[in-house]
Design a protein around this motif. Structure first.
Motif, mmCIF file in Angstrom:
data_model
loop_
_atom_site.group_PDB
_atom_site.id
_atom_site.type_symbol
_atom_site.label_atom_id
_atom_site.label_comp_id
_atom_site.label_asym_id
_atom_site.label_seq_id
_atom_site.Cartn_x
_atom_site.Cartn_y
_atom_site.Cartn_z
ATOM 1 N N VAL A 83 9.950 -14.393 8.126
ATOM 2 C CA VAL A 83 11.035 -13.408 8.202
ATOM 3 C C VAL A 83 12.355 -14.123 8.447
ATOM 4 N N LYS A 84 13.430 -13.440 8.084
ATOM 5 C CA LYS A 84 14.768 -13.804 8.513
ATOM 6 C C LYS A 84 15.249 -12.707 9.457
ATOM 7 N N PHE A 85 15.703 -13.113 10.643
ATOM 8 C CA PHE A 85 16.147 -12.172 11.661
ATOM 9 C C PHE A 85 17.667 -12.091 11.712
ATOM 10 N N SER A 86 18.168 -10.950 12.162
ATOM 11 C CA SER A 86 19.543 -10.862 12.619
ATOM 12 C C SER A 86 19.543 -11.195 14.111
ATOM 13 N N SER A 87 20.715 -11.296 14.702
ATOM 14 C CA SER A 87 20.809 -11.706 16.110
ATOM 15 C C SER A 87 20.131 -10.733 17.063
ATOM 16 N N ASP A 88 20.039 -9.462 16.687
ATOM 17 C CA ASP A 88 19.398 -8.483 17.567
ATOM 18 C C ASP A 88 17.905 -8.334 17.302
ATOM 19 N N GLY A 89 17.352 -9.177 16.420
ATOM 20 C CA GLY A 89 15.926 -9.140 16.143
ATOM 21 C C GLY A 89 15.542 -8.273 14.966
ATOM 22 N N THR A 90 16.505 -7.614 14.340
ATOM 23 C CA THR A 90 16.207 -6.826 13.146
ATOM 24 C C THR A 90 15.784 -7.751 12.014
ATOM 25 N N ILE A 91 14.741 -7.368 11.303
ATOM 26 C CA ILE A 91 14.267 -8.164 10.178
ATOM 27 C C ILE A 91 15.144 -7.891 8.962
ATOM 28 N N GLN A 92 15.802 -8.930 8.476
ATOM 29 C CA GLN A 92 16.711 -8.802 7.351
ATOM 30 C C GLN A 92 16.013 -9.055 6.007
ATOM 31 N N GLU A 93 15.031 -9.934 6.024
ATOM 32 C CA GLU A 93 14.314 -10.301 4.819
ATOM 33 C C GLU A 93 12.916 -10.751 5.249
ATOM 34 N N SER A 94 11.924 -10.534 4.413
ATOM 35 C CA SER A 94 10.570 -10.893 4.858
ATOM 36 C C SER A 94 9.662 -11.210 3.678
ATOM 37 N N ILE A 95 8.615 -11.958 3.972
ATOM 38 C CA ILE A 95 7.495 -12.165 3.070
ATOM 39 C C ILE A 95 6.277 -11.600 3.784
ATOM 40 N N LYS A 96 5.705 -10.528 3.230
ATOM 41 C CA LYS A 96 4.560 -9.899 3.865
ATOM 42 C C LYS A 96 3.259 -10.561 3.419
ATOM 43 N N ARG A 97 2.278 -10.508 4.312
ATOM 44 C CA ARG A 97 0.960 -10.993 3.948
ATOM 45 C C ARG A 97 0.333 -10.022 2.963
ATOM 46 N N GLU A 98 -0.181 -10.556 1.876
ATOM 47 C CA GLU A 98 -0.771 -9.702 0.830
ATOM 48 C C GLU A 98 -2.118 -9.148 1.293
#
Length: 279
Positions: free
Chosen positions: A264-279
Protein backbone atom coordinates in the motif's frame (compact mmCIF):
# COMPACT_ATOMS: atom_id res chain seq x y z
CA UNK A 1 1.05 -14.05 -8.32
CA UNK A 2 0.98 -10.35 -7.52
CA UNK A 3 3.85 -8.23 -8.82
CA UNK A 4 5.32 -4.77 -8.30
CA UNK A 5 8.14 -2.90 -10.01
CA UNK A 6 10.35 -0.43 -8.16
CA UNK A 7 12.67 1.04 -10.77
CA UNK A 8 14.90 -1.80 -11.93
CA UNK A 9 13.64 -4.14 -9.18
CA UNK A 10 10.87 -6.67 -9.90
CA UNK A 11 8.96 -7.92 -6.84
CA UNK A 12 6.75 -11.03 -6.87
CA UNK A 13 4.87 -12.45 -3.88
CA UNK A 14 5.16 -16.20 -3.33
CA UNK A 15 2.84 -18.31 -1.19
CA UNK A 16 4.59 -19.35 2.00
CA UNK A 17 1.66 -20.58 4.10
CA UNK A 18 -1.16 -19.29 6.29
CA UNK A 19 -1.48 -19.11 10.07
CA UNK A 20 -4.28 -17.91 12.34
CA UNK A 21 -2.99 -16.07 15.41
CA UNK A 22 -4.72 -14.49 18.37
CA UNK A 23 -5.95 -11.02 17.50
CA UNK A 24 -5.36 -9.69 20.99
CA UNK A 25 -1.72 -10.74 20.85
CA UNK A 26 -1.26 -9.27 17.38
CA UNK A 27 -2.67 -5.88 18.41
CA UNK A 28 -1.35 -5.72 21.97
CA UNK A 29 -3.10 -3.16 24.17
CA UNK A 30 -5.37 -1.93 21.35
CA UNK A 31 -8.99 -2.82 22.29
CA UNK A 32 -10.79 -5.29 20.04
CA UNK A 33 -13.59 -2.80 19.17
CA UNK A 34 -10.88 -0.71 17.49
CA UNK A 35 -8.68 -3.27 15.74
CA UNK A 36 -11.61 -5.44 14.62
CA UNK A 37 -12.82 -2.55 12.43
CA UNK A 38 -9.56 -2.65 10.49
CA UNK A 39 -8.75 -6.36 10.15
CA UNK A 40 -10.86 -9.56 9.86
CA UNK A 41 -11.09 -12.17 12.62
CA UNK A 42 -12.87 -15.48 13.22
CA UNK A 43 -15.07 -16.74 16.05
CA UNK A 44 -11.97 -17.77 18.03
CA UNK A 45 -10.65 -14.19 17.95
CA UNK A 46 -7.92 -15.31 15.54
CA UNK A 47 -6.79 -13.23 12.59
CA UNK A 48 -5.51 -14.66 9.29
CA UNK A 49 -1.80 -14.06 8.76
CA UNK A 50 -0.06 -15.09 5.59
CA UNK A 51 3.64 -15.93 5.61
CA UNK A 52 4.45 -15.00 2.03
CA UNK A 53 8.04 -14.34 0.93
CA UNK A 54 8.82 -11.63 -1.61
CA UNK A 55 10.96 -12.64 -4.59
CA UNK A 56 13.06 -9.64 -5.62
CA UNK A 57 14.81 -9.83 -8.97
CA UNK A 58 17.43 -7.37 -10.17
CA UNK A 59 20.31 -7.60 -12.62
CA UNK A 60 20.23 -11.39 -12.76
CA UNK A 61 20.03 -11.84 -8.98
CA UNK A 62 17.18 -13.74 -7.32
CA UNK A 63 16.68 -12.41 -3.79
CA UNK A 64 14.15 -13.79 -1.33
CA UNK A 65 12.77 -11.60 1.46
CA UNK A 66 11.57 -13.87 4.30
CA UNK A 67 11.07 -17.63 3.87
CA UNK A 68 7.55 -18.88 4.71
CA UNK A 69 6.65 -21.72 7.08
CA UNK A 70 7.92 -24.57 4.94
CA UNK A 71 6.41 -28.04 4.74
CA UNK A 72 6.12 -30.92 7.22
CA UNK A 73 8.21 -29.10 9.82
CA UNK A 74 5.56 -28.47 12.47
CA UNK A 75 3.98 -31.12 14.68
CA UNK A 76 0.23 -31.63 14.62
CA UNK A 77 0.00 -29.79 17.94
CA UNK A 78 2.01 -26.84 16.60
CA UNK A 79 -0.12 -26.70 13.46
CA UNK A 80 -3.24 -26.61 15.61
CA UNK A 81 -1.87 -23.99 18.02
CA UNK A 82 -0.69 -21.71 15.22
CA UNK A 83 -3.81 -22.23 13.14
CA UNK A 84 -1.92 -23.44 10.07
CA UNK A 85 -4.42 -23.87 7.25
CA UNK A 86 -1.92 -24.02 4.39
CA UNK A 87 1.78 -24.82 4.22
CA UNK A 88 4.35 -23.46 1.81
CA UNK A 89 3.87 -23.38 -1.95
CA UNK A 90 7.11 -21.47 -2.53
CA UNK A 91 8.74 -24.25 -4.52
CA UNK A 92 5.72 -24.60 -6.79
CA UNK A 93 5.58 -20.83 -7.31
CA UNK A 94 9.27 -20.72 -8.18
CA UNK A 95 8.71 -23.52 -10.71
CA UNK A 96 5.96 -21.51 -12.38
CA UNK A 97 8.49 -18.67 -12.75
CA UNK A 98 11.06 -20.99 -14.31
CA UNK A 99 13.17 -21.15 -11.14
CA UNK A 100 14.14 -23.67 -8.48
CA UNK A 101 15.31 -23.17 -4.88
CA UNK A 102 18.87 -23.63 -6.18
CA UNK A 103 18.45 -20.39 -8.18
CA UNK A 104 18.02 -18.21 -5.08
CA UNK A 105 21.21 -16.17 -4.63
CA UNK A 106 20.37 -14.20 -1.49
CA UNK A 107 17.84 -14.40 1.34
CA UNK A 108 17.15 -11.34 3.52
CA UNK A 109 15.57 -12.08 6.91
CA UNK A 110 13.98 -9.26 8.90
CA UNK A 111 14.24 -11.61 11.88
CA UNK A 112 14.19 -15.35 12.49
CA UNK A 113 11.09 -16.14 14.52
CA UNK A 114 9.73 -19.55 13.56
CA UNK A 115 7.05 -18.23 11.20
CA UNK A 116 9.69 -16.42 9.13
CA UNK A 117 12.55 -18.91 9.19
CA UNK A 118 10.97 -22.37 8.92
CA UNK A 119 10.97 -22.22 5.13
CA UNK A 120 14.76 -21.93 4.98
CA UNK A 121 15.02 -25.68 5.47
CA UNK A 122 13.28 -28.88 4.41
CA UNK A 123 13.14 -32.55 5.34
CA UNK A 124 15.24 -34.77 3.11
CA UNK A 125 15.85 -38.41 3.94
CA UNK A 126 14.79 -37.82 7.53
CA UNK A 127 17.23 -34.91 7.95
CA UNK A 128 16.71 -31.13 7.91
CA UNK A 129 18.71 -29.60 5.04
CA UNK A 130 18.89 -26.14 3.48
CA UNK A 131 16.04 -25.26 1.12
CA UNK A 132 18.19 -22.67 -0.70
CA UNK A 133 21.67 -24.24 -0.66
CA UNK A 134 23.33 -21.66 -2.95
CA UNK A 135 22.06 -18.58 -1.14
CA UNK A 136 23.81 -16.18 1.20
CA UNK A 137 21.42 -15.54 4.10
CA UNK A 138 21.58 -12.06 5.67
CA UNK A 139 20.51 -11.60 9.29
CA UNK A 140 21.51 -8.90 11.78
CA UNK A 141 24.32 -9.93 14.10
CA UNK A 142 22.15 -9.34 17.16
CA UNK A 143 19.37 -11.55 15.79
CA UNK A 144 21.71 -14.37 14.79
CA UNK A 145 23.40 -14.37 18.19
CA UNK A 146 20.09 -14.52 20.03
CA UNK A 147 18.80 -17.29 17.81
CA UNK A 148 21.74 -19.42 18.90
CA UNK A 149 21.53 -18.31 22.54
CA UNK A 150 17.85 -17.61 23.27
CA UNK A 151 16.63 -16.35 26.62
CA UNK A 152 13.75 -17.70 28.67
CA UNK A 153 11.24 -15.79 26.49
CA UNK A 154 12.77 -16.09 23.04
CA UNK A 155 13.52 -19.81 23.19
CA UNK A 156 9.86 -20.39 22.34
CA UNK A 157 10.49 -19.05 18.83
CA UNK A 158 14.24 -19.50 18.23
CA UNK A 159 14.62 -23.22 17.62
CA UNK A 160 17.94 -24.96 17.13
CA UNK A 161 16.51 -27.14 14.36
CA UNK A 162 15.84 -23.97 12.35
CA UNK A 163 19.38 -22.61 12.37
CA UNK A 164 21.50 -25.76 12.16
CA UNK A 165 20.74 -26.49 8.47
CA UNK A 166 21.65 -22.97 7.33
CA UNK A 167 24.37 -21.79 9.73
CA UNK A 168 27.19 -22.05 7.16
CA UNK A 169 25.26 -19.78 4.77
CA UNK A 170 24.59 -16.94 7.20
CA UNK A 171 26.13 -13.50 6.75
CA UNK A 172 25.62 -11.01 9.57
CA UNK A 173 25.77 -7.23 9.79
CA UNK A 174 25.67 -4.69 12.59
CA UNK A 175 23.67 -1.53 11.85
CA UNK A 176 23.13 -1.39 8.08
CA UNK A 177 24.21 -3.22 4.96
CA UNK A 178 23.73 -2.71 1.22
CA UNK A 179 22.83 -6.13 -0.20
CA UNK A 180 22.89 -4.95 -3.82
CA UNK A 181 22.89 -1.39 -5.10
CA UNK A 182 19.53 0.13 -4.11
CA UNK A 183 18.56 -2.55 -1.54
CA UNK A 184 19.49 -2.07 2.11
CA UNK A 185 18.84 -3.81 5.41
CA UNK A 186 18.76 -1.67 8.56
CA UNK A 187 18.78 -3.01 12.11
CA UNK A 188 15.89 -1.60 14.16
CA UNK A 189 15.21 -3.86 17.12
CA UNK A 190 11.73 -3.64 18.60
CA UNK A 191 9.78 -6.72 17.64
CA UNK A 192 12.93 -8.66 18.46
CA UNK A 193 16.24 -7.22 19.58
CA UNK A 194 17.77 -8.01 16.18
CA UNK A 195 14.83 -7.09 13.94
CA UNK A 196 15.60 -5.28 10.66
CA UNK A 197 13.73 -3.47 7.91
CA UNK A 198 14.45 -3.61 4.18
CA UNK A 199 14.33 -0.62 1.82
CA UNK A 200 14.60 -0.39 -1.95
CA UNK A 201 15.28 2.80 -3.89
CA UNK A 202 15.64 2.75 -7.67
CA UNK A 203 15.05 5.28 -10.45
CA UNK A 204 13.16 7.61 -8.12
CA UNK A 205 10.85 4.90 -6.75
CA UNK A 206 10.85 3.53 -3.23
CA UNK A 207 9.71 0.54 -1.16
CA UNK A 208 9.96 -0.29 2.52
CA UNK A 209 9.37 -3.68 4.09
CA UNK A 210 8.94 -3.15 7.82
CA UNK A 211 8.72 -6.80 8.78
CA UNK A 212 6.84 -7.30 12.02
CA UNK A 213 7.03 -3.63 13.01
CA UNK A 214 4.11 -3.37 10.59
CA UNK A 215 2.93 -6.93 9.90
CA UNK A 216 -0.32 -5.75 8.30
CA UNK A 217 -1.77 -2.52 6.96
CA UNK A 218 -3.84 -2.27 10.15
CA UNK A 219 -0.64 -1.73 12.17
CA UNK A 220 0.03 1.68 10.60
CA UNK A 221 -0.22 3.67 13.84
CA UNK A 222 3.11 3.83 15.69
CA UNK A 223 1.25 2.92 18.88
CA UNK A 224 -0.31 -0.24 17.44
CA UNK A 225 2.41 -2.73 18.32
CA UNK A 226 2.27 -6.44 19.07
CA UNK A 227 2.10 -8.11 22.47
CA UNK A 228 4.77 -10.36 20.97
CA UNK A 229 7.18 -7.40 20.69
CA UNK A 230 10.14 -7.82 23.03
CA UNK A 231 10.81 -4.07 23.11
CA UNK A 232 7.53 -2.26 22.34
CA UNK A 233 8.85 1.25 22.98
CA UNK A 234 11.63 0.59 20.48
CA UNK A 235 9.01 -0.60 17.98
CA UNK A 236 7.13 2.67 18.45
CA UNK A 237 10.31 4.75 18.05
CA UNK A 238 11.34 2.88 14.89
CA UNK A 239 7.89 3.21 13.34
CA UNK A 240 8.09 6.95 13.98
CA UNK A 241 11.57 6.97 12.46
CA UNK A 242 10.59 5.27 9.20
CA UNK A 243 6.90 5.76 8.39
CA UNK A 244 6.61 9.49 7.72
CA UNK A 245 9.85 9.86 5.72
CA UNK A 246 8.80 6.95 3.51
CA UNK A 247 5.34 8.47 2.99
CA UNK A 248 7.04 11.69 1.89
CA UNK A 249 8.97 9.63 -0.69
CA UNK A 250 5.66 8.15 -1.96
CA UNK A 251 7.02 4.72 -1.02
CA UNK A 252 5.23 1.41 -1.19
CA UNK A 253 4.87 -0.38 2.16
CA UNK A 254 5.01 -4.14 1.57
CA UNK A 255 3.82 -6.98 3.80
CA UNK A 256 4.71 -10.56 4.66
CA UNK A 257 1.71 -11.30 6.90
CA UNK A 258 -1.17 -9.24 5.50
CA UNK A 259 -4.11 -11.34 4.31
CA UNK A 260 -5.72 -8.41 2.48
CA UNK A 261 -3.00 -6.27 0.89
CA UNK A 262 0.38 -7.04 -0.64
CA UNK A 263 1.47 -3.42 -0.70
CA UNK A 264 0.00 0.00 0.00
CA UNK A 265 0.84 3.66 -0.25
CA UNK A 266 -0.32 5.63 2.79
CA UNK A 267 -1.15 9.26 3.36
CA UNK A 268 0.16 10.86 6.56
CA UNK A 269 -3.05 10.06 8.46
CA UNK A 270 -2.92 6.37 7.49
CA UNK A 271 -5.46 6.54 4.67
CA UNK A 272 -4.64 4.08 1.91
CA UNK A 273 -4.00 6.04 -1.27
CA UNK A 274 -3.03 3.17 -3.55
CA UNK A 275 -2.86 -0.58 -3.04
CA UNK A 276 -2.11 -4.00 -4.47
CA UNK A 277 -4.61 -6.50 -3.09
CA UNK A 278 -3.92 -10.17 -2.59
CA UNK A 279 -5.69 -12.12 -5.32
Amino acid sequence: MEKLHIGKFAVTWLRGGITQMDGGAMFGVVPKPLWSKKYPHNEKNQIPLRTDPLLIQVEGKNILLEAGIGNDLLTEKQQRNYGVSEESLVEQDLTSLGLTPNDIDIVCMTHVHFDHVLGLSKMQGGTRTSMFPNAEIYISEVEWNEMQNPNIRSRNTYWEENYRPIEKQVKTFKEEITIVEGLKMTHTGGHSNGHSVVTISSEGEHLIHMGDLMPTHAHFSPLWVLAYDDYPMTSIEQKQRFIQPQIEKDAWFTFYHDAVFRAVKFSSDGTIQESIKRE
